[in-house]
Write an enzyme that holds these catalytic residues in place. Sequence first.
Site, PDB file in Angstrom:
ATOM      1  N   GLY A 128       0.839  -1.188   0.000  1.00 11.10           N
ATOM      2  CA  GLY A 128       0.000   0.000   0.000  1.00 11.10           C
ATOM      3  C   GLY A 128       0.874   1.237   0.000  1.00 11.10           C
ATOM      4  O   GLY A 128       2.101   1.156   0.073  1.00 11.10           O
ATOM      5  N   TYR A 129       0.228   2.388  -0.052  1.00  8.87           N
ATOM      6  CA  TYR A 129       0.948   3.645  -0.232  1.00  8.87           C
ATOM      7  C   TYR A 129       0.577   4.649   0.859  1.00  8.87           C
ATOM      8  O   TYR A 129      -0.605   4.902   1.088  1.00  8.87           O
ATOM      9  CB  TYR A 129       0.650   4.213  -1.625  1.00  8.87           C
TER      10      TYR A 129
END
Lengths: 158, 158
Positions: free
Chosen positions: A32-33
């Site tokens: 994820g970011y």
Amino acid sequence: MGIEIERKFLVRDDGWRTEGAPHVQPVLLRQGYLSSHPERVVRVRIEGDHAVMTIKSKAVGVSRGEWEYPLPVADAAEFLDRLCEQPVIEKYRRRIPYAGFVWEVDEFLGVNAGLVVAEIELPAEDTAFDKPDWVGEEVTHDKRYLNSNLISHPYSAW
Amino acid sequence: MGIEIERKFLVRDDGWRTEGAPHVQPVLLRQGYLSSHPERVVRVRIEGDHAVMTIKSKAVGVSRGEWEYPLPVADAAEFLDRLCEQPVIEKYRRRIPYAGFVWEVDEFLGVNAGLVVAEIELPAEDTAFDKPDWVGEEVTHDKRYLNSNLISHPYSAW
């Protein structure tokens, strides 16, 4: 800092499953970011029993600055579950050796199911390499295929 | 994960310089953001000869989840110079002991020059504490004073 020189391709057919990697075990990646901004990507990834945080600068051509730091897996899991942009990316990765290089074939899951891309990391931008038959069209410069873009614009919605 | 419980105040006058901390040496902090999104702040800070990356979750009341990792100073300098949102924040920090707690007085430089805030970190949300005379109005909940907001909306432009 490392420089990542990477080229990305679609797969032409299921050859990567049969000829390419009948014996290669897939590894589940969850990533994820914390930032998906193209000038300052902050990626959190859990791969098996370890986790890393990766910072990426803006790509210039096919090269990109990249810094990687180990993370406690418990912290990474909390970031993915609670902090990162949602949904997080899940994919099976297979590392397939071919003609002196390793192709990373990513089979996406969830909202990106159906998408399969093959990437090769090169030592220099002009390094020559052979492609297996199952490697198709190059999409290195098509921003839709950036993992950070597959969150806001998943493959299932194209 | 740690929980950061922090309250922030303006200073009433220059008392912090004279009564507060005549002998306290200021430390120069340079900090910037790879993400200033309120739900997933990623801060890079150089303080003297060391550097840290701090991840912060969204604040609930005066509490906030916080994770901190050491960074190589050279990497941090590259992030501040090349990757972080610009301009980066520069400020002198003085740690001033008072009545059993430590007040961190931040004197901002550059586009935020003229702004001075005093912060106290508390072990619990309801911990009682005494304020020095030079501590003025509380601004804990005024988002303008978030360091991550002082980049896009610097004090000099208020």
